[in-house]
Design a protein around this motif. Structure first.
Motif, PDB file in Angstrom:
ATOM      1  N   TYR A  32     -26.285  80.027  18.076  1.00  6.30           N
ATOM      2  CA  TYR A  32     -27.678  79.887  17.651  1.00  6.30           C
ATOM      3  C   TYR A  32     -28.219  78.562  18.161  1.00  6.30           C
ATOM      4  CZ  TYR A  32     -26.054  83.411  14.340  1.00  6.30           C
ATOM      5  OH  TYR A  32     -25.502  84.518  13.767  1.00  6.30           O
ATOM      6  N   ARG A  33     -29.542  78.553  18.370  1.00 11.74           N
ATOM      7  CA  ARG A  33     -30.153  77.336  18.897  1.00 11.74           C
ATOM      8  C   ARG A  33     -31.517  77.117  18.254  1.00 11.74           C
ATOM      9  NH1 ARG A  33     -28.858  74.978  24.094  1.00 11.74           N
ATOM     10  NH2 ARG A  33     -30.324  73.312  24.540  1.00 11.74           N
ATOM     11  N   TRP A  34     -31.698  75.938  17.723  1.00 10.02           N
ATOM     12  CA  TRP A  34     -32.986  75.513  17.192  1.00 10.02           C
ATOM     13  C   TRP A  34     -33.504  74.403  18.110  1.00 10.02           C
ATOM     14  CZ3 TRP A  34     -28.884  77.089  14.493  1.00 10.02           C
ATOM     15  CH2 TRP A  34     -29.069  77.972  13.426  1.00 10.02           C
ATOM     16  N   GLU A  35     -34.703  74.550  18.615  1.00  8.75           N
ATOM     17  CA  GLU A  35     -35.211  73.589  19.598  1.00  8.75           C
ATOM     18  C   GLU A  35     -35.699  72.302  18.968  1.00  8.75           C
ATOM     19  OE1 GLU A  35     -35.013  73.778  22.880  1.00  8.75           O
ATOM     20  OE2 GLU A  35     -33.940  75.670  22.669  1.00  8.75           O
ATOM     21  N   LYS A  36     -36.224  72.409  17.748  1.00 13.21           N
ATOM     22  CA  LYS A  36     -36.772  71.201  17.105  1.00 13.21           C
ATOM     23  C   LYS A  36     -36.793  71.400  15.597  1.00 13.21           C
ATOM     24  CE  LYS A  36     -41.571  72.709  17.561  1.00 13.21           C
ATOM     25  NZ  LYS A  36     -41.237  74.102  17.912  1.00 13.21           N
ATOM     26  N   ALA A  37     -37.046  70.317  14.894  1.00  4.17           N
ATOM     27  CA  ALA A  37     -37.148  70.404  13.438  1.00  4.17           C
ATOM     28  C   ALA A  37     -38.266  71.366  13.061  1.00  4.17           C
ATOM     29  CB  ALA A  37     -37.429  69.024  12.851  1.00  4.17           C
ATOM     30  N   GLY A  38     -38.003  72.160  12.040  1.00  5.25           N
ATOM     31  CA  GLY A  38     -39.004  73.119  11.588  1.00  5.25           C
ATOM     32  C   GLY A  38     -38.819  74.506  12.174  1.00  5.25           C
ATOM     33  N   ASP A  39     -38.061  74.619  13.267  1.00  2.00           N
ATOM     34  CA  ASP A  39     -37.843  75.939  13.875  1.00  2.00           C
ATOM     35  C   ASP A  39     -37.056  76.844  12.931  1.00  2.00           C
ATOM     36  OD1 ASP A  39     -39.166  75.250  16.110  1.00  2.00           O
ATOM     37  OD2 ASP A  39     -37.454  75.340  17.483  1.00  2.00           O
ATOM     38  N   VAL A  40     -37.369  78.114  12.984  1.00  4.27           N
ATOM     39  CA  VAL A  40     -36.677  79.103  12.148  1.00  4.27           C
ATOM     40  C   VAL A  40     -35.941  80.092  13.059  1.00  4.27           C
ATOM     41  CG1 VAL A  40     -36.957  80.951  10.453  1.00  4.27           C
ATOM     42  CG2 VAL A  40     -38.389  78.891  10.319  1.00  4.27           C
ATOM     43  N   VAL A  41     -34.683  80.289  12.776  1.00  5.96           N
ATOM     44  CA  VAL A  41     -33.872  81.250  13.538  1.00  5.96           C
ATOM     45  C   VAL A  41     -33.190  82.180  12.546  1.00  5.96           C
ATOM     46  CG1 VAL A  41     -31.832  81.497  15.006  1.00  5.96           C
ATOM     47  CG2 VAL A  41     -33.487  79.696  15.490  1.00  5.96           C
ATOM     48  N   HIS A  42     -33.193  83.468  12.852  1.00  5.15           N
ATOM     49  CA  HIS A  42     -32.485  84.438  12.019  1.00  5.15           C
ATOM     50  C   HIS A  42     -31.021  84.478  12.429  1.00  5.15           C
ATOM     51  CE1 HIS A  42     -36.629  85.705  11.226  1.00  5.15           C
ATOM     52  NE2 HIS A  42     -36.157  86.210  10.115  1.00  5.15           N
ATOM     53  N   VAL A  43     -30.169  84.199  11.470  1.00  5.56           N
ATOM     54  CA  VAL A  43     -28.732  84.204  11.756  1.00  5.56           C
ATOM     55  C   VAL A  43     -28.091  85.334  10.960  1.00  5.56           C
ATOM     56  CG1 VAL A  43     -28.802  81.713  12.057  1.00  5.56           C
ATOM     57  CG2 VAL A  43     -28.040  82.660   9.878  1.00  5.56           C
ATOM     58  N   LEU A  44     -26.960  85.795  11.424  1.00  4.54           N
ATOM     59  CA  LEU A  44     -26.230  86.832  10.692  1.00  4.54           C
ATOM     60  C   LEU A  44     -25.823  86.281   9.325  1.00  4.54           C
ATOM     61  CD1 LEU A  44     -23.961  88.230  13.565  1.00  4.54           C
ATOM     62  CD2 LEU A  44     -25.971  89.321  12.533  1.00  4.54           C
ATOM     63  N   GLU A  45     -25.878  87.159   8.349  1.00  2.42           N
ATOM     64  CA  GLU A  45     -25.607  86.726   6.977  1.00  2.42           C
ATOM     65  C   GLU A  45     -24.244  86.048   6.856  1.00  2.42           C
ATOM     66  OE1 GLU A  45     -25.466  89.886   4.084  1.00  2.42           O
ATOM     67  OE2 GLU A  45     -26.657  88.688   2.693  1.00  2.42           O
ATOM     68  N   GLU A  46     -23.268  86.563   7.601  1.00  3.75           N
ATOM     69  CA  GLU A  46     -21.927  85.991   7.521  1.00  3.75           C
ATOM     70  C   GLU A  46     -21.868  84.568   8.082  1.00  3.75           C
ATOM     71  OE1 GLU A  46     -21.154  89.221  10.518  1.00  3.75           O
ATOM     72  OE2 GLU A  46     -19.393  87.978  10.876  1.00  3.75           O
ATOM     73  N   ASP A  47     -22.815  84.235   8.919  1.00  3.81           N
ATOM     74  CA  ASP A  47     -22.831  82.887   9.497  1.00  3.81           C
ATOM     75  C   ASP A  47     -23.591  81.885   8.636  1.00  3.81           C
ATOM     76  OD1 ASP A  47     -21.413  83.748  11.692  1.00  3.81           O
ATOM     77  OD2 ASP A  47     -23.216  84.178  12.882  1.00  3.81           O
ATOM     78  N   ALA A  48     -24.391  82.387   7.724  1.00  2.00           N
ATOM     79  CA  ALA A  48     -25.313  81.516   6.996  1.00  2.00           C
ATOM     80  C   ALA A  48     -24.631  80.436   6.134  1.00  2.00           C
ATOM     81  CB  ALA A  48     -26.260  82.356   6.150  1.00  2.00           C
ATOM     82  N   PRO A  49     -23.622  80.813   5.318  1.00  2.00           N
ATOM     83  CA  PRO A  49     -23.040  79.783   4.437  1.00  2.00           C
ATOM     84  C   PRO A  49     -22.491  78.583   5.197  1.00  2.00           C
ATOM     85  CG  PRO A  49     -22.355  81.965   3.744  1.00  2.00           C
ATOM     86  CD  PRO A  49     -23.038  82.139   5.069  1.00  2.00           C
ATOM     87  N   THR A  50     -21.817  78.867   6.301  1.00  2.00           N
ATOM     88  CA  THR A  50     -21.255  77.762   7.087  1.00  2.00           C
ATOM     89  C   THR A  50     -22.357  76.872   7.641  1.00  2.00           C
ATOM     90  OG1 THR A  50     -19.512  79.290   7.731  1.00  2.00           O
ATOM     91  CG2 THR A  50     -19.641  77.220   8.939  1.00  2.00           C
ATOM     92  N   LEU A  51     -23.392  77.510   8.155  1.00  2.00           N
ATOM     93  CA  LEU A  51     -24.472  76.724   8.736  1.00  2.00           C
ATOM     94  C   LEU A  51     -25.212  75.936   7.662  1.00  2.00           C
ATOM     95  CD1 LEU A  51     -25.783  79.394  11.265  1.00  2.00           C
ATOM     96  CD2 LEU A  51     -24.691  77.225  11.844  1.00  2.00           C
ATOM     97  N   LEU A  52     -25.415  76.542   6.507  1.00  2.00           N
ATOM     98  CA  LEU A  52     -26.141  75.851   5.436  1.00  2.00           C
ATOM     99  C   LEU A  52     -25.358  74.646   4.915  1.00  2.00           C
ATOM    100  CD1 LEU A  52     -27.618  78.845   3.423  1.00  2.00           C
ATOM    101  CD2 LEU A  52     -28.921  77.018   4.518  1.00  2.00           C
ATOM    102  N   SER A  53     -24.056  74.689   5.053  1.00  2.00           N
ATOM    103  CA  SER A  53     -23.249  73.576   4.536  1.00  2.00           C
ATOM    104  C   SER A  53     -23.076  72.459   5.556  1.00  2.00           C
ATOM    105  CB  SER A  53     -21.873  74.088   4.105  1.00  2.00           C
ATOM    106  OG  SER A  53     -21.154  74.538   5.241  1.00  2.00           O
ATOM    107  N   LYS A  54     -23.603  72.679   6.737  1.00  2.00           N
ATOM    108  CA  LYS A  54     -23.411  71.671   7.783  1.00  2.00           C
ATOM    109  C   LYS A  54     -24.242  70.426   7.517  1.00  2.00           C
ATOM    110  CE  LYS A  54     -21.728  74.104  11.808  1.00  2.00           C
ATOM    111  NZ  LYS A  54     -20.428  73.436  11.650  1.00  2.00           N
ATOM    112  N   LYS A  55     -23.613  69.291   7.730  1.00  2.00           N
ATOM    113  CA  LYS A  55     -24.323  68.012   7.671  1.00  2.00           C
ATOM    114  C   LYS A  55     -24.019  67.267   8.955  1.00  2.00           C
ATOM    115  CE  LYS A  55     -24.358  67.430   2.679  1.00  2.00           C
ATOM    116  NZ  LYS A  55     -23.950  66.583   1.550  1.00  2.00           N
ATOM    117  N   HIS A  56     -25.024  66.563   9.444  1.00  3.89           N
ATOM    118  CA  HIS A  56     -24.795  65.891  10.713  1.00  3.89           C
ATOM    119  C   HIS A  56     -23.875  64.697  10.555  1.00  3.89           C
ATOM    120  CE1 HIS A  56     -25.157  64.579  14.680  1.00  3.89           C
ATOM    121  NE2 HIS A  56     -26.105  63.691  14.506  1.00  3.89           N
ATOM    122  N   ILE A  57     -24.061  63.954   9.458  1.00  6.45           N
ATOM    123  CA  ILE A  57     -23.156  62.843   9.188  1.00  6.45           C
ATOM    124  C   ILE A  57     -22.752  62.937   7.727  1.00  6.45           C
ATOM    125  CG2 ILE A  57     -24.013  61.278  10.945  1.00  6.45           C
ATOM    126  CD1 ILE A  57     -25.724  59.988   8.777  1.00  6.45           C
TER     127      ILE A  57
END
Lengths: 87, 209
Positions: free
Chosen positions: A38-63
Protein backbone atom coordinates in the motif's frame (compact mmCIF):
# COMPACT_ATOMS: atom_id res chain seq x y z
CA UNK A 1 -19.35 -29.67 -24.06
CA UNK A 2 -19.84 -29.26 -20.40
CA UNK A 3 -19.22 -26.02 -18.74
CA UNK A 4 -16.40 -26.71 -16.34
CA UNK A 5 -17.25 -23.74 -14.26
CA UNK A 6 -20.83 -24.91 -13.87
CA UNK A 7 -19.74 -28.35 -12.72
CA UNK A 8 -17.17 -26.98 -10.31
CA UNK A 9 -18.54 -23.78 -9.00
CA UNK A 10 -15.90 -21.66 -7.38
CA UNK A 11 -16.56 -20.03 -4.08
CA UNK A 12 -16.56 -16.30 -4.56
CA UNK A 13 -14.53 -14.66 -1.85
CA UNK A 14 -15.59 -11.15 -0.97
CA UNK A 15 -12.69 -9.16 0.33
CA UNK A 16 -13.58 -6.62 2.95
CA UNK A 17 -11.51 -3.51 3.03
CA UNK A 18 -10.93 -0.84 5.60
CA UNK A 19 -10.22 2.78 4.76
CA UNK A 20 -7.07 4.01 6.47
CA UNK A 21 -6.04 7.64 6.44
CA UNK A 22 -2.43 8.68 6.65
CA UNK A 23 -1.59 11.05 9.49
CA UNK A 24 2.05 11.40 8.60
CA UNK A 25 3.58 14.01 6.29
CA UNK A 26 5.54 11.67 4.06
CA UNK A 27 5.03 9.09 1.34
CA UNK A 28 4.21 5.93 3.25
CA UNK A 29 4.86 2.55 1.72
CA UNK A 30 3.96 -0.57 3.67
CA UNK A 31 3.34 -4.22 2.91
CA UNK A 32 0.45 -5.80 4.80
CA UNK A 33 0.26 -9.32 6.22
CA UNK A 34 -1.50 -10.33 3.01
CA UNK A 35 1.60 -9.40 1.05
CA UNK A 36 -0.14 -6.53 -0.64
CA UNK A 37 1.74 -3.24 -0.85
CA UNK A 38 0.00 0.00 0.00
CA UNK A 39 1.11 3.54 -0.66
CA UNK A 40 -0.05 6.85 0.74
CA UNK A 41 1.40 9.85 -1.10
CA UNK A 42 0.85 12.46 1.60
CA UNK A 43 -0.79 13.13 4.93
CA UNK A 44 -4.55 12.96 4.71
CA UNK A 45 -4.61 10.41 1.87
CA UNK A 46 -7.06 7.55 2.26
CA UNK A 47 -6.30 4.05 0.98
CA UNK A 48 -8.54 1.00 1.25
CA UNK A 49 -6.60 -1.88 2.71
CA UNK A 50 -7.65 -5.48 3.19
CA UNK A 51 -9.26 -6.02 6.55
CA UNK A 52 -6.59 -8.53 7.53
CA UNK A 53 -3.91 -5.90 6.99
CA UNK A 54 -5.62 -3.16 8.96
CA UNK A 55 -4.68 -4.03 12.57
CA UNK A 56 -0.98 -4.19 11.78
CA UNK A 57 -1.05 -0.94 9.89
CA UNK A 58 -3.10 0.83 12.55
CA UNK A 59 -0.58 -0.17 15.20
CA UNK A 60 2.36 1.18 13.27
CA UNK A 61 4.28 4.09 14.73
CA UNK A 62 7.09 5.81 12.97
CA UNK A 63 9.15 6.26 16.12
CA UNK A 64 8.73 4.82 19.56
CA UNK A 65 10.76 7.37 21.47
CA UNK A 66 9.27 10.79 21.10
CA UNK A 67 10.95 13.89 22.41
CA UNK A 68 8.14 16.01 23.61
CA UNK A 69 6.23 15.39 26.82
CA UNK A 70 2.70 14.18 26.24
CA UNK A 71 3.57 13.37 22.65
CA UNK A 72 6.37 11.00 23.61
CA UNK A 73 4.58 7.83 22.57
CA UNK A 74 5.66 8.26 18.99
CA UNK A 75 3.94 9.17 15.78
CA UNK A 76 0.87 7.17 14.88
CA UNK A 77 0.82 6.71 11.12
CA UNK A 78 -2.79 5.81 10.36
CA UNK A 79 -6.30 6.21 11.58
CA UNK A 80 -9.58 4.59 10.52
CA UNK A 81 -11.27 6.83 8.01
CA UNK A 82 -14.74 5.29 7.97
CA UNK A 83 -16.61 2.03 8.37
CA UNK A 84 -15.47 -1.03 6.44
CA UNK A 85 -16.87 -1.36 2.95
CA UNK A 86 -17.14 -4.34 0.64
CA UNK A 87 -14.69 -4.27 -2.19
CA UNK B 1 7.98 65.40 49.07
CA UNK B 2 7.90 61.70 50.03
CA UNK B 3 10.06 60.60 52.93
CA UNK B 4 11.95 58.16 50.70
CA UNK B 5 13.29 59.89 47.66
CA UNK B 6 13.24 57.39 44.80
CA UNK B 7 13.36 59.62 41.81
CA UNK B 8 10.07 58.25 40.47
CA UNK B 9 7.96 60.69 38.52
CA UNK B 10 4.76 62.21 39.81
CA UNK B 11 1.37 61.38 38.35
CA UNK B 12 0.16 58.21 36.66
CA UNK B 13 3.02 55.74 36.69
CA UNK B 14 2.95 52.16 35.49
CA UNK B 15 5.43 49.49 36.46
CA UNK B 16 6.42 46.12 35.10
CA UNK B 17 6.05 42.82 36.90
CA UNK B 18 8.65 41.09 38.98
CA UNK B 19 8.29 37.96 36.89
CA UNK B 20 11.10 36.36 34.91
CA UNK B 21 10.99 33.56 32.39
CA UNK B 22 13.54 30.83 31.94
CA UNK B 23 14.15 28.41 29.11
CA UNK B 24 13.01 28.20 25.53
CA UNK B 25 9.47 27.85 24.23
CA UNK B 26 8.39 24.74 22.41
CA UNK B 27 8.51 25.40 18.67
CA UNK B 28 5.72 23.85 16.64
CA UNK B 29 5.15 24.26 12.92
CA UNK B 30 2.26 23.48 10.62
CA UNK B 31 1.73 23.87 6.90
CA UNK B 32 0.57 27.38 6.08
CA UNK B 33 -2.50 26.02 4.27
CA UNK B 34 -3.98 24.82 7.55
CA UNK B 35 -6.49 27.04 9.31
CA UNK B 36 -5.47 28.59 12.59
CA UNK B 37 -7.31 27.38 15.67
CA UNK B 38 -8.66 30.87 16.33
CA UNK B 39 -9.39 32.30 12.93
CA UNK B 40 -10.01 34.83 14.45
CA UNK B 41 -10.97 34.72 18.13
CA UNK B 42 -13.66 36.89 19.73
CA UNK B 43 -11.24 39.81 19.90
CA UNK B 44 -10.23 39.57 16.25
CA UNK B 45 -6.85 37.91 16.81
CA UNK B 46 -5.57 35.11 14.62
CA UNK B 47 -3.62 32.53 16.59
CA UNK B 48 -3.47 28.95 17.82
CA UNK B 49 -2.82 25.66 16.12
CA UNK B 50 -4.74 22.44 15.63
CA UNK B 51 -3.12 19.51 13.88
CA UNK B 52 -5.26 17.77 11.28
CA UNK B 53 -4.78 14.55 9.35
CA UNK B 54 -3.83 16.51 6.24
CA UNK B 55 -1.80 19.16 8.03
CA UNK B 56 -0.24 17.69 11.16
CA UNK B 57 1.42 19.96 13.67
CA UNK B 58 5.10 19.12 14.08
CA UNK B 59 7.09 19.76 17.23
CA UNK B 60 10.71 20.65 16.60
CA UNK B 61 12.56 18.40 19.01
CA UNK B 62 15.29 19.32 21.47
CA UNK B 63 16.09 22.91 20.68
CA UNK B 64 18.75 25.01 22.33
CA UNK B 65 19.83 28.64 22.17
CA UNK B 66 16.48 29.81 20.87
CA UNK B 67 16.20 33.51 20.22
CA UNK B 68 13.45 35.59 18.73
CA UNK B 69 14.53 38.63 16.82
CA UNK B 70 13.39 40.85 14.00
CA UNK B 71 14.73 42.43 10.87
CA UNK B 72 14.15 46.11 10.26
CA UNK B 73 14.86 48.62 7.57
CA UNK B 74 15.84 51.74 9.45
CA UNK B 75 16.95 55.05 8.04
CA UNK B 76 17.68 58.31 9.77
CA UNK B 77 16.05 61.47 8.56
CA UNK B 78 19.05 63.72 8.18
CA UNK B 79 18.91 67.41 7.66
CA UNK B 80 22.02 69.36 6.86
CA UNK B 81 20.91 72.17 9.10
CA UNK B 82 19.93 70.22 12.22
CA UNK B 83 21.37 66.72 11.88
CA UNK B 84 19.28 63.61 12.49
CA UNK B 85 15.73 64.69 13.28
CA UNK B 86 14.00 61.33 13.14
CA UNK B 87 14.40 57.66 12.24
CA UNK B 88 12.04 55.90 9.87
CA UNK B 89 11.55 52.19 10.57
CA UNK B 90 9.85 49.38 8.78
CA UNK B 91 9.54 45.83 10.06
CA UNK B 92 10.79 43.32 7.49
CA UNK B 93 10.46 40.03 9.31
CA UNK B 94 10.37 38.32 12.69
CA UNK B 95 12.70 35.40 13.17
CA UNK B 96 13.38 32.49 15.48
CA UNK B 97 17.00 31.37 15.57
CA UNK B 98 17.76 28.02 17.11
CA UNK B 99 20.07 25.10 17.46
CA UNK B 100 18.45 21.69 17.07
CA UNK B 101 19.69 18.42 18.53
CA UNK B 102 17.08 16.06 17.09
CA UNK B 103 17.84 14.88 13.59
CA UNK B 104 15.17 12.18 13.46
CA UNK B 105 12.76 11.38 12.04
CA UNK B 106 14.01 12.61 8.70
CA UNK B 107 10.40 13.13 7.68
CA UNK B 108 10.25 16.03 10.14
CA UNK B 109 13.79 17.33 9.87
CA UNK B 110 13.19 17.59 6.13
CA UNK B 111 11.24 20.74 6.94
CA UNK B 112 14.00 22.66 8.70
CA UNK B 113 16.72 21.27 6.44
CA UNK B 114 14.74 22.14 3.30
CA UNK B 115 14.92 18.63 1.91
CA UNK B 116 12.42 16.69 -0.19
CA UNK B 117 9.28 15.02 1.09
CA UNK B 118 10.24 11.79 2.83
CA UNK B 119 9.35 8.29 1.75
CA UNK B 120 8.81 6.02 4.74
CA UNK B 121 8.55 2.26 4.72
CA UNK B 122 8.87 -0.65 7.12
CA UNK B 123 12.61 -0.45 7.44
CA UNK B 124 13.81 2.83 5.99
CA UNK B 125 13.02 6.47 5.45
CA UNK B 126 14.51 8.42 2.59
CA UNK B 127 14.74 12.10 1.73
CA UNK B 128 16.38 13.81 -1.19
CA UNK B 129 18.76 16.74 -1.10
CA UNK B 130 17.60 18.74 -4.07
CA UNK B 131 16.46 22.22 -4.80
CA UNK B 132 14.68 24.29 -2.18
CA UNK B 133 10.93 24.65 -2.42
CA UNK B 134 10.43 28.37 -1.96
CA UNK B 135 6.66 28.02 -1.94
CA UNK B 136 6.48 26.16 1.34
CA UNK B 137 5.45 28.23 4.35
CA UNK B 138 4.46 27.39 7.89
CA UNK B 139 2.48 28.65 10.80
CA UNK B 140 4.67 28.82 13.90
CA UNK B 141 3.23 28.26 17.37
CA UNK B 142 5.68 28.66 20.24
CA UNK B 143 4.18 28.32 23.72
CA UNK B 144 6.17 28.83 26.89
CA UNK B 145 4.50 27.70 30.11
CA UNK B 146 6.09 29.86 32.77
CA UNK B 147 4.06 28.59 35.74
CA UNK B 148 3.28 24.91 35.52
CA UNK B 149 1.11 24.92 38.66
CA UNK B 150 -1.32 27.48 37.33
CA UNK B 151 -0.78 26.85 33.61
CA UNK B 152 0.22 30.42 32.91
CA UNK B 153 1.80 30.64 29.52
CA UNK B 154 3.05 32.89 26.80
CA UNK B 155 2.46 32.06 23.15
CA UNK B 156 4.24 33.42 20.12
CA UNK B 157 2.25 32.80 16.97
CA UNK B 158 3.88 33.67 13.65
CA UNK B 159 1.61 33.44 10.64
CA UNK B 160 3.75 32.81 7.58
CA UNK B 161 7.29 31.61 8.09
CA UNK B 162 9.99 29.77 6.18
CA UNK B 163 13.21 28.10 7.13
CA UNK B 164 15.95 30.25 5.67
CA UNK B 165 19.72 30.44 5.56
CA UNK B 166 22.28 27.66 5.47
CA UNK B 167 22.24 24.97 8.11
CA UNK B 168 25.27 23.19 9.48
CA UNK B 169 25.30 19.71 10.97
CA UNK B 170 28.13 19.68 13.45
CA UNK B 171 29.50 16.24 14.26
CA UNK B 172 31.55 16.85 17.35
CA UNK B 173 34.02 14.52 18.97
CA UNK B 174 32.50 13.08 22.12
CA UNK B 175 29.38 15.18 21.87
CA UNK B 176 25.93 14.99 20.35
CA UNK B 177 25.32 16.09 16.79
CA UNK B 178 24.02 19.61 16.47
CA UNK B 179 22.14 21.30 13.66
CA UNK B 180 23.01 24.96 13.83
CA UNK B 181 22.15 27.96 11.72
CA UNK B 182 18.44 27.19 11.55
CA UNK B 183 16.35 30.32 11.10
CA UNK B 184 12.58 30.33 11.02
CA UNK B 185 11.70 33.66 9.46
CA UNK B 186 8.15 35.03 9.47
CA UNK B 187 7.08 37.49 6.79
CA UNK B 188 4.12 39.78 6.52
CA UNK B 189 0.96 37.79 5.89
CA UNK B 190 -1.29 40.00 3.80
CA UNK B 191 -4.32 37.87 4.67
CA UNK B 192 -4.17 39.05 8.27
CA UNK B 193 -5.05 42.45 9.72
CA UNK B 194 -2.26 45.01 9.39
CA UNK B 195 -1.65 45.20 13.13
CA UNK B 196 -0.94 41.46 13.33
CA UNK B 197 0.38 40.66 9.88
CA UNK B 198 3.59 39.10 11.22
CA UNK B 199 2.06 37.35 14.19
CA UNK B 200 0.37 37.54 17.56
CA UNK B 201 1.60 37.20 21.14
CA UNK B 202 -0.84 35.80 23.68
CA UNK B 203 -0.34 35.70 27.44
CA UNK B 204 -2.67 33.55 29.50
CA UNK B 205 -2.39 34.37 33.19
CA UNK B 206 -5.76 34.65 34.97
CA UNK B 207 -4.21 35.41 38.36
CA UNK B 208 -2.71 38.64 37.09
CA UNK B 209 -4.89 39.73 34.21
Amino acid sequence: MKDVVADNPQTTKISTTVALQSLFPAQLKYIGLSGKEYRWEKAGDVVHVLEEDAPTLLSKKHIHRGCCGVYSDGNVLFQLYKEAVNA
Amino acid sequence: MPSLITGTPAGNVLTQEDLYLEGAPVIIIQDYNANLLNNPDADGYYWGMSGTSTYPAKIIGCVEDVSLTEGLTMNDVRCDTDGVKDTVQRRDYVEFNMTIKSLFPLSISTDFLNLSTATVGSDAEKVGIGGINNNKSYHVYAPKVYDEDTGDLLIFNLHKAKFVDAWTIETRYGDNWVISGVKLRAYADSTKPAAQKFGVIVRHDPSVL
